[in-house]
Design a protein around this motif. Structure first.
Motif, PDB file in Angstrom:
ATOM      1  N   SER A   1      -7.304   2.865   6.138  1.00 19.13           N
ATOM      2  CA  SER A   1      -7.590   3.101   4.720  1.00 19.13           C
ATOM      3  C   SER A   1      -7.545   1.809   3.914  1.00 19.13           C
ATOM      4  O   SER A   1      -8.386   1.583   3.037  1.00 19.13           O
ATOM      5  CB  SER A   1      -6.598   4.117   4.146  1.00 19.13           C
ATOM      6  OG  SER A   1      -6.789   5.385   4.743  1.00 19.13           O
ATOM      7  N   VAL A   2      -6.575   0.942   4.190  1.00 16.56           N
ATOM      8  CA  VAL A   2      -6.486  -0.330   3.461  1.00 16.56           C
ATOM      9  C   VAL A   2      -7.693  -1.207   3.793  1.00 16.56           C
ATOM     10  O   VAL A   2      -8.241  -1.887   2.919  1.00 16.56           O
ATOM     11  CB  VAL A   2      -5.162  -1.049   3.784  1.00 16.56           C
ATOM     12  CG1 VAL A   2      -5.153  -2.461   3.213  1.00 16.56           C
ATOM     13  CG2 VAL A   2      -3.990  -0.260   3.207  1.00 16.56           C
TER      14      VAL A   2
ATOM     15  N   ASN B   1      -4.531  -2.156  -6.143  1.00 13.77           N
ATOM     16  CA  ASN B   1      -5.102  -3.338  -6.793  1.00 13.77           C
ATOM     17  C   ASN B   1      -4.267  -3.779  -7.994  1.00 13.77           C
ATOM     18  O   ASN B   1      -4.074  -4.977  -8.219  1.00 13.77           O
ATOM     19  CB  ASN B   1      -6.542  -3.057  -7.222  1.00 13.77           C
ATOM     20  CG  ASN B   1      -7.520  -3.160  -6.067  1.00 13.77           C
ATOM     21  OD1 ASN B   1      -7.136  -3.360  -4.920  1.00 13.77           O
ATOM     22  ND2 ASN B   1      -8.805  -3.005  -6.350  1.00 13.77           N
TER      23      ASN B   1
ATOM     24  N   LEU C   1     -16.052   1.465  -8.416  1.00  9.63           N
ATOM     25  CA  LEU C   1     -15.061   2.375  -7.842  1.00  9.63           C
ATOM     26  C   LEU C   1     -15.024   3.732  -8.514  1.00  9.63           C
ATOM     27  O   LEU C   1     -14.751   4.740  -7.872  1.00  9.63           O
ATOM     28  CB  LEU C   1     -13.678   1.715  -7.890  1.00  9.63           C
ATOM     29  CG  LEU C   1     -13.565   0.401  -7.101  1.00  9.63           C
ATOM     30  CD1 LEU C   1     -12.123  -0.100  -7.141  1.00  9.63           C
ATOM     31  CD2 LEU C   1     -14.033   0.573  -5.660  1.00  9.63           C
TER      32      LEU C   1
ATOM     33  N   ILE D   1     -10.523   0.145   1.771  1.00  8.32           N
ATOM     34  CA  ILE D   1     -10.338  -0.239   0.374  1.00  8.32           C
ATOM     35  C   ILE D   1     -10.795  -1.672   0.154  1.00  8.32           C
ATOM     36  O   ILE D   1     -11.510  -1.991  -0.802  1.00  8.32           O
ATOM     37  CB  ILE D   1      -8.854  -0.058  -0.017  1.00  8.32           C
ATOM     38  CG1 ILE D   1      -8.550   1.430  -0.228  1.00  8.32           C
ATOM     39  CG2 ILE D   1      -8.492  -0.872  -1.254  1.00  8.32           C
ATOM     40  CD1 ILE D   1      -7.073   1.748  -0.384  1.00  8.32           C
ATOM     41  N   SER D   2     -10.386  -2.567   1.054  1.00  7.79           N
ATOM     42  CA  SER D   2     -10.774  -3.973   0.954  1.00  7.79           C
ATOM     43  C   SER D   2     -12.283  -4.131   1.063  1.00  7.79           C
ATOM     44  O   SER D   2     -12.900  -4.890   0.308  1.00  7.79           O
ATOM     45  CB  SER D   2     -10.066  -4.780   2.049  1.00  7.79           C
ATOM     46  OG  SER D   2     -10.441  -6.138   2.004  1.00  7.79           O
TER      47      SER D   2
ATOM     48  N   ASP E   1     -14.200  -3.281  -2.089  1.00  8.10           N
ATOM     49  CA  ASP E   1     -14.154  -4.355  -3.081  1.00  8.10           C
ATOM     50  C   ASP E   1     -15.067  -5.510  -2.692  1.00  8.10           C
ATOM     51  O   ASP E   1     -15.757  -6.080  -3.540  1.00  8.10           O
ATOM     52  CB  ASP E   1     -12.712  -4.852  -3.253  1.00  8.10           C
ATOM     53  CG  ASP E   1     -11.878  -3.924  -4.117  1.00  8.10           C
ATOM     54  OD1 ASP E   1     -12.433  -3.361  -5.082  1.00  8.10           O
ATOM     55  OD2 ASP E   1     -10.679  -3.762  -3.845  1.00  8.10           O
TER      56      ASP E   1
ATOM     57  N   TYR F   1     -15.415   7.069  -5.891  1.00 10.20           N
ATOM     58  CA  TYR F   1     -14.371   8.026  -5.547  1.00 10.20           C
ATOM     59  C   TYR F   1     -14.526   9.358  -6.280  1.00 10.20           C
ATOM     60  O   TYR F   1     -13.558  10.102  -6.420  1.00 10.20           O
ATOM     61  CB  TYR F   1     -12.989   7.435  -5.855  1.00 10.20           C
ATOM     62  CG  TYR F   1     -12.583   6.350  -4.878  1.00 10.20           C
ATOM     63  CD1 TYR F   1     -12.311   6.655  -3.545  1.00 10.20           C
ATOM     64  CD2 TYR F   1     -12.479   5.023  -5.287  1.00 10.20           C
ATOM     65  CE1 TYR F   1     -11.938   5.669  -2.646  1.00 10.20           C
ATOM     66  CE2 TYR F   1     -12.101   4.032  -4.390  1.00 10.20           C
ATOM     67  CZ  TYR F   1     -11.839   4.358  -3.067  1.00 10.20           C
ATOM     68  OH  TYR F   1     -11.473   3.383  -2.172  1.00 10.20           O
TER      69      TYR F   1
ATOM     70  N   THR G   1      -6.020  -7.961  -1.479  1.00 13.25           N
ATOM     71  CA  THR G   1      -6.676  -7.798  -0.190  1.00 13.25           C
ATOM     72  C   THR G   1      -7.817  -8.813  -0.115  1.00 13.25           C
ATOM     73  O   THR G   1      -8.209  -9.406  -1.130  1.00 13.25           O
ATOM     74  CB  THR G   1      -7.260  -6.386  -0.051  1.00 13.25           C
ATOM     75  OG1 THR G   1      -8.264  -6.200  -1.091  1.00 13.25           O
ATOM     76  CG2 THR G   1      -6.202  -5.301  -0.198  1.00 13.25           C
TER      77      THR G   1
ATOM     78  N   ILE H   1      -7.069   8.731  -2.170  1.00 11.21           N
ATOM     79  CA  ILE H   1      -7.394   7.352  -1.788  1.00 11.21           C
ATOM     80  C   ILE H   1      -7.947   6.584  -2.993  1.00 11.21           C
ATOM     81  O   ILE H   1      -7.632   5.406  -3.200  1.00 11.21           O
ATOM     82  CB  ILE H   1      -8.407   7.323  -0.630  1.00 11.21           C
ATOM     83  CG1 ILE H   1      -7.738   7.786   0.673  1.00 11.21           C
ATOM     84  CG2 ILE H   1      -8.983   5.926  -0.443  1.00 11.21           C
ATOM     85  CD1 ILE H   1      -6.659   6.843   1.189  1.00 11.21           C
TER      86      ILE H   1
ATOM     87  N   HIS I   1      -6.201   3.293  -4.296  1.00 10.83           N
ATOM     88  CA  HIS I   1      -6.957   2.037  -4.402  1.00 10.83           C
ATOM     89  C   HIS I   1      -6.668   1.370  -5.745  1.00 10.83           C
ATOM     90  O   HIS I   1      -6.342   0.183  -5.812  1.00 10.83           O
ATOM     91  CB  HIS I   1      -8.444   2.329  -4.247  1.00 10.83           C
ATOM     92  CG  HIS I   1      -9.305   1.124  -4.127  1.00 10.83           C
ATOM     93  ND1 HIS I   1     -10.583   1.176  -3.596  1.00 10.83           N
ATOM     94  CD2 HIS I   1      -9.117  -0.188  -4.478  1.00 10.83           C
ATOM     95  CE1 HIS I   1     -11.114  -0.047  -3.623  1.00 10.83           C
ATOM     96  NE2 HIS I   1     -10.242  -0.881  -4.163  1.00 10.83           N
TER      97      HIS I   1
ATOM     98  N   ALA J   1       0.836  -1.207   0.000  1.00 10.05           N
ATOM     99  CA  ALA J   1       0.000   0.000   0.000  1.00 10.05           C
ATOM    100  C   ALA J   1       0.867   1.253   0.000  1.00 10.05           C
ATOM    101  O   ALA J   1       0.543   2.250  -0.660  1.00 10.05           O
ATOM    102  CB  ALA J   1      -0.932  -0.002   1.212  1.00 10.05           C
TER     103      ALA J   1
END
Length: 221
Positions: free
Chosen positions: A103-104, A161, A117, A107-108, A111, A121, A171, A153, A157, A78
């Motif tokens: 944040s991670v 990915n 996405l 993000i996970s 998904d 965003y 993730t 972010i 992301h 990340a």
């Protein structure tokens, strides 16, 4: 009272007999898998071909073709994604780690929930659904900072990915998103039992629904 996994074992033997080579079972934990094997052996009272047993996580990995990373490796990936996005404006890794775990995780989760996405965003100033407005003129310092952070972010992301997919990793959420669109009719199973699962993510629900559509799923709640 008959234990739940004993009931599952009986149902599997009644459905498939003692040859379970082409059967998969998805359970909440590895411990549950040990108990199911025990009940299958006791109920069969004879040698048998056992099924392939997964947790939800390992099943998603099998379908997606991706593997998960240890948390510390994921945070380092990340950070590299963050540096790709921010370039010379990137914070040192120590400062990054102060907020990176949250944040991670977000993000996970995006998904795992199969969030589109590109729209997710978009600029905060265009989100009519927000209770608090970013349409003030001028924006406060805190609002401007949040607008910039949210845009960053989104780029991070995508970069994260891309890095993970290039390595065959992901993730938890990326693995589930990939599994939700992976071919499910080309595996080595004729039947997949989903037993004792709860609190499923939308991606996990999508996977089960696709096996149902193919007539391959057996559900035990």
């Amino acid at each position: 009272m008959t234990a739940f996994l004993q009931q599952v074992a009986k149902a599997m033997l009644a459905e498939h007999g003692k040859d379970l080579r082409e059967v998969a079972v998805v359970l909440p934990s590895q411990r549950a898998g040990l108990y199911l094997r025990k009940w299958l052996a006791e109920e069969a009272s004879a040698p048998l071909w056992g099924p392939e047993i997964f947790t939800v996580g390992t099943f998603m990995e099998r379908l997606s073709g991706l593997r998960s990373l240890p948390p510390e490796e994921l945070l380092l990936e990340a950070y590299e994604a963050y540096r790709e996005v921010e370039k010379d404006k990137a914070l040192p890794v120590g400062d990054f780690l102060q907020w990176a775990s949250t944040s991670v995780a977000d993000i996970s989760e995006a998904d795992a929930y199969l969030v589109p996405l590109e729209g997710f965003y978009r600029d905060l100033r265009s989100w009519e659904e927000l209770d608090w407005s970013f349409n003030d003129t001028p924006l406060s310092f805190g609002q401007e900072r949040m607008v910039r952070f949210w845009a960053m972010i989104g780029k991070m992301h995508a970069a994260l990915n891309a890095r993970l997919l290039a390595q065959g990793t992901g993730t938890t959420g990326l693995i589930e998103r990939k599994a939700a669109t992976a071919p499910v009719g080309e595996g080595s199973w004729k039947s997949v039992w989903f037993a004792g699962l709860n609190a499923l993510s939308p991606a996990q629900e999508r996977v089960i629904a696709r096996f149902q559509e193919l007539g391959m799923a057996q559900l035990a709640w």
